[in-house]
Scaffold this motif. Structure first.
Motif, PDB file in Angstrom:
ATOM      1  N   LEU A 141       0.689  -1.159  -0.085  1.00 40.41           N
ATOM      2  CA  LEU A 141      -0.022  -0.042   0.002  1.00 40.41           C
ATOM      3  C   LEU A 141       0.801   1.138   0.051  1.00 40.41           C
ATOM      4  O   LEU A 141       0.790   1.975  -0.776  1.00 40.41           O
ATOM      5  N   GLY A 142       1.853   1.227   0.835  1.00 36.05           N
ATOM      6  CA  GLY A 142       2.833   2.342   0.874  1.00 36.05           C
ATOM      7  C   GLY A 142       3.567   2.727  -0.541  1.00 36.05           C
ATOM      8  O   GLY A 142       3.641   3.808  -0.959  1.00 36.05           O
ATOM      9  N   ILE A 172      -4.209  12.628  -3.398  1.00 33.24           N
ATOM     10  CA  ILE A 172      -4.884  12.204  -2.092  1.00 33.24           C
ATOM     11  C   ILE A 172      -4.790  10.759  -1.776  1.00 33.24           C
ATOM     12  O   ILE A 172      -4.506  10.429  -0.975  1.00 33.24           O
ATOM     13  N   LEU A 173      -4.809  10.156  -2.996  1.00 36.38           N
ATOM     14  CA  LEU A 173      -4.774   8.367  -2.753  1.00 36.38           C
ATOM     15  C   LEU A 173      -3.546   7.995  -2.572  1.00 36.38           C
ATOM     16  O   LEU A 173      -3.272   7.319  -1.480  1.00 36.38           O
ATOM     17  N   GLY A 174      -2.541   8.829  -3.225  1.00 41.25           N
ATOM     18  CA  GLY A 174      -1.015   8.431  -2.691  1.00 41.25           C
ATOM     19  C   GLY A 174      -0.683   8.582  -1.350  1.00 41.25           C
ATOM     20  O   GLY A 174       0.013   7.737  -0.647  1.00 41.25           O
ATOM     21  N   LEU A 204       0.301   7.216   4.045  1.00 44.81           N
ATOM     22  CA  LEU A 204      -0.014   7.511   5.550  1.00 44.81           C
ATOM     23  C   LEU A 204      -0.298   6.209   6.438  1.00 44.81           C
ATOM     24  O   LEU A 204       0.094   5.923   7.494  1.00 44.81           O
ATOM     25  N   ILE A 205      -0.929   5.376   5.695  1.00 41.94           N
ATOM     26  CA  ILE A 205      -1.383   4.021   6.520  1.00 41.94           C
ATOM     27  C   ILE A 205      -0.299   3.403   6.920  1.00 41.94           C
ATOM     28  O   ILE A 205      -0.079   2.680   8.057  1.00 41.94           O
ATOM     29  N   ALA A 232       2.728  12.538   9.533  1.00 44.78           N
ATOM     30  CA  ALA A 232       2.285  14.196   9.537  1.00 44.78           C
ATOM     31  C   ALA A 232       2.534  14.600   8.178  1.00 44.78           C
ATOM     32  O   ALA A 232       1.504  15.356   7.531  1.00 44.78           O
ATOM     33  N   LEU A 233       3.357  14.413   7.448  1.00 48.63           N
ATOM     34  CA  LEU A 233       3.556  14.925   6.026  1.00 48.63           C
ATOM     35  C   LEU A 233       2.343  14.496   5.305  1.00 48.63           C
ATOM     36  O   LEU A 233       1.813  15.222   4.409  1.00 48.63           O
ATOM     37  N   ASN A 234       2.153  13.292   5.150  1.00 49.79           N
ATOM     38  CA  ASN A 234       1.079  12.890   4.192  1.00 49.79           C
ATOM     39  C   ASN A 234      -0.367  13.321   4.756  1.00 49.79           C
ATOM     40  O   ASN A 234      -1.168  13.545   3.803  1.00 49.79           O
ATOM     41  N   ILE A 235      -0.591  13.453   5.941  1.00 48.31           N
ATOM     42  CA  ILE A 235      -1.840  14.127   6.404  1.00 48.31           C
ATOM     43  C   ILE A 235      -1.893  15.442   5.790  1.00 48.31           C
ATOM     44  O   ILE A 235      -2.936  15.841   5.291  1.00 48.31           O
TER      45      ILE A 235
END
Length: 86
Positions: free
Chosen positions: A19-20, A51-53, A58-59, A71-74
């Motif tokens: 997923l990452g 957004i999806l990336g 993030l997950i 934090a960066l991906n939020i």
């Protein structure tokens, strides 16, 4: 990184690792598409890729307790989401 060491030892990547990596791929597609002139930053495609990336990264980052990447991906996802709903 742990993922690369695992891959070198022949161990399969986990679902979260995958997923990452998909998230990284989506963000790079958006970036390269923008640099090459195929995607404008204001298009729905560009924003959705970001957004999806960022959610994929993030997950995985959150699961690994990688707070800076989380934090960066939020923030990355929120910026794209705000632009999407404008």
């Amino acid at each position: 990184s742990l993922d690369m060491r695992r891959a070198k030892k022949g161990q399969a990547l986990t679902f979260l690792d995958t997923l990452g990596w998909i998230g990284v791929f989506l963000i790079l597609v958006a970036y390269i598409g923008n640099i090459l002139g195929y995607l404008s930053p204001s298009t729905i495609s560009y924003l959705l890729l970001n957004i999806l990336g960022s959610i994929g990264i993030l997950i995985e980052a959150w699961h690994k307790k990688d707070l800076p990447a989380s934090a960066l991906n939020i923030i990355w996802a929120l910026i794209a989401l705000i632009q999407l709903v404008k």
